[in-house]
Write an enzyme that holds these catalytic residues in place. Structure first.
Site, PDB file in Angstrom:
ATOM      1  N   GLY A  74      34.436   6.017 -32.360  1.00 36.79           N
ATOM      2  CA  GLY A  74      35.181   5.591 -33.535  1.00 36.79           C
ATOM      3  C   GLY A  74      36.254   4.611 -33.118  1.00 36.79           C
ATOM      4  N   GLN A  79      43.920  -0.304 -33.825  1.00 36.21           N
ATOM      5  CA  GLN A  79      43.764  -0.229 -32.374  1.00 36.21           C
ATOM      6  C   GLN A  79      43.477  -1.594 -31.754  1.00 36.21           C
ATOM      7  OE1 GLN A  79      40.967   3.348 -32.730  1.00 36.21           O
ATOM      8  NE2 GLN A  79      41.920   3.666 -30.721  1.00 36.21           N
ATOM      9  N   CYS A 119      41.205   9.602 -27.026  1.00 40.83           N
ATOM     10  CA  CYS A 119      41.435   8.394 -27.822  1.00 40.83           C
ATOM     11  C   CYS A 119      41.368   7.186 -26.911  1.00 40.83           C
ATOM     12  CB  CYS A 119      42.818   8.490 -28.489  1.00 40.83           C
ATOM     13  SG  CYS A 119      43.201   7.070 -29.532  1.00 40.83           S
ATOM     14  N   LEU A 120      40.711   6.129 -27.377  1.00 37.00           N
ATOM     15  CA  LEU A 120      40.611   4.906 -26.584  1.00 37.00           C
ATOM     16  C   LEU A 120      41.978   4.278 -26.342  1.00 37.00           C
ATOM     17  CD1 LEU A 120      37.444   3.285 -28.222  1.00 37.00           C
ATOM     18  CD2 LEU A 120      37.572   4.463 -26.026  1.00 37.00           C
ATOM     19  N   HIS A 161      40.336  11.325 -37.491  1.00 39.40           N
ATOM     20  CA  HIS A 161      41.053  10.725 -36.358  1.00 39.40           C
ATOM     21  C   HIS A 161      41.323   9.244 -36.630  1.00 39.40           C
ATOM     22  CE1 HIS A 161      41.637  10.214 -31.823  1.00 39.40           C
ATOM     23  NE2 HIS A 161      41.443   8.971 -32.220  1.00 39.40           N
ATOM     24  N   GLU A 162      40.281   8.530 -37.076  1.00 40.18           N
ATOM     25  CA  GLU A 162      40.429   7.087 -37.311  1.00 40.18           C
ATOM     26  C   GLU A 162      41.293   6.808 -38.542  1.00 40.18           C
ATOM     27  OE1 GLU A 162      39.702   5.431 -34.850  1.00 40.18           O
ATOM     28  OE2 GLU A 162      38.329   6.835 -33.894  1.00 40.18           O
ATOM     29  N   HIS A 165      44.820   6.837 -37.542  1.00 39.58           N
ATOM     30  CA  HIS A 165      45.241   5.563 -36.927  1.00 39.58           C
ATOM     31  C   HIS A 165      45.711   4.568 -37.992  1.00 39.58           C
ATOM     32  CE1 HIS A 165      44.617   5.748 -32.642  1.00 39.58           C
ATOM     33  NE2 HIS A 165      43.383   6.203 -32.763  1.00 39.58           N
TER      34      HIS A 165
END
Length: 199
Positions: A74, A79, A119-120, A161-162, A165
């Site tokens: 995701g 991000q 998380c990236l 999660h996204e 963000h």
């Protein structure tokens, strides 16, 4: 969100698997586009998309490619430093990438589940986050057509999660104080490593 394991190696969600040199190089190049913890854009709230055009579709395509190459499942526009309400995800490797524009949580079930998330934008960090197991999300596709997604399990977790963000919320904001403290220690060590300082 967390990385996908494309290899036969055992890995935890959020930890990169052992990669062949070509995949590792692609992942490294893709992660260079992903903003990391400490970047103020990650704490910013994204604005609704009002124009559905080729530029938006190109953004979504690029987000999908970066997510794939970085071995993520995701990715939110914030991000990548873009403050519009767009996210992409793909939980199953063989499924198409799904893009949600202006997503809104319409309903969430009462059943909650705690699980580790990576998380990236927080490389090397895994923390336990409790989230609803079932959600229904209303959004638009890349042409501005309405979508309704009913998701459960990992798919529901990734979407939430996204969406976090897009509101400037990180997994560190959703975990316990002790886990946050441990995560901050890891992030500081990684920062010192990048700066070439002894850990």
């Amino acid at each position: 969100m967390a990385e996908r394991d494309d290899t036969d190696n055992e890995t935890e969600i959020g930890e990169a698997p052992r990669l062949d040199p070509e995949t590792a190089a692609r992942r490294h190049a893709a992660l260079a586009y992903v903003r990391q913890f400490g970047d103020p854009v990650l704490k910013s709230k994204a604005m609704p998309v009002t124009q559905f055009d080729d530029e938006l579709r190109a953004q979504i395509e690029g987000m999908g490619e970066i997510m794939e190459d970085s071995l993520g499942i995701g990715l939110a526009a914030t991000q990548l430093g873009k403050l519009n309400r767009v996210l992409v995800y793909r939980v199953e490797q063989d499924s198409p990438v799904i893009a949600l524009v202006n997503p809104e949580l319409e309903w969430s079930g009462e059943e909650l589940e705690a699980a580790e998330e990576g998380c990236l934008s927080l490389q090397g960090v895994l923390v336990e986050v409790e989230r609803p197991v079932n959600v229904r999300v209303r959004a638009l596709d890349d042409n501005g057509e309405p979508l309704t997604i009913e998701a459960s399990g990992l798919e529901a977790r990734v979407i939430q999660h996204e969406m976090d963000h897009l509101d400037g919320v990180l997994i560190l904001d959703r975990t316990s104080r002790s886990e946050r403290k441990q995560a901050m220690k890891i992030l500081r060590e990684r920062e010192r490593e990048r700066a070439g300082e002894p850990v």
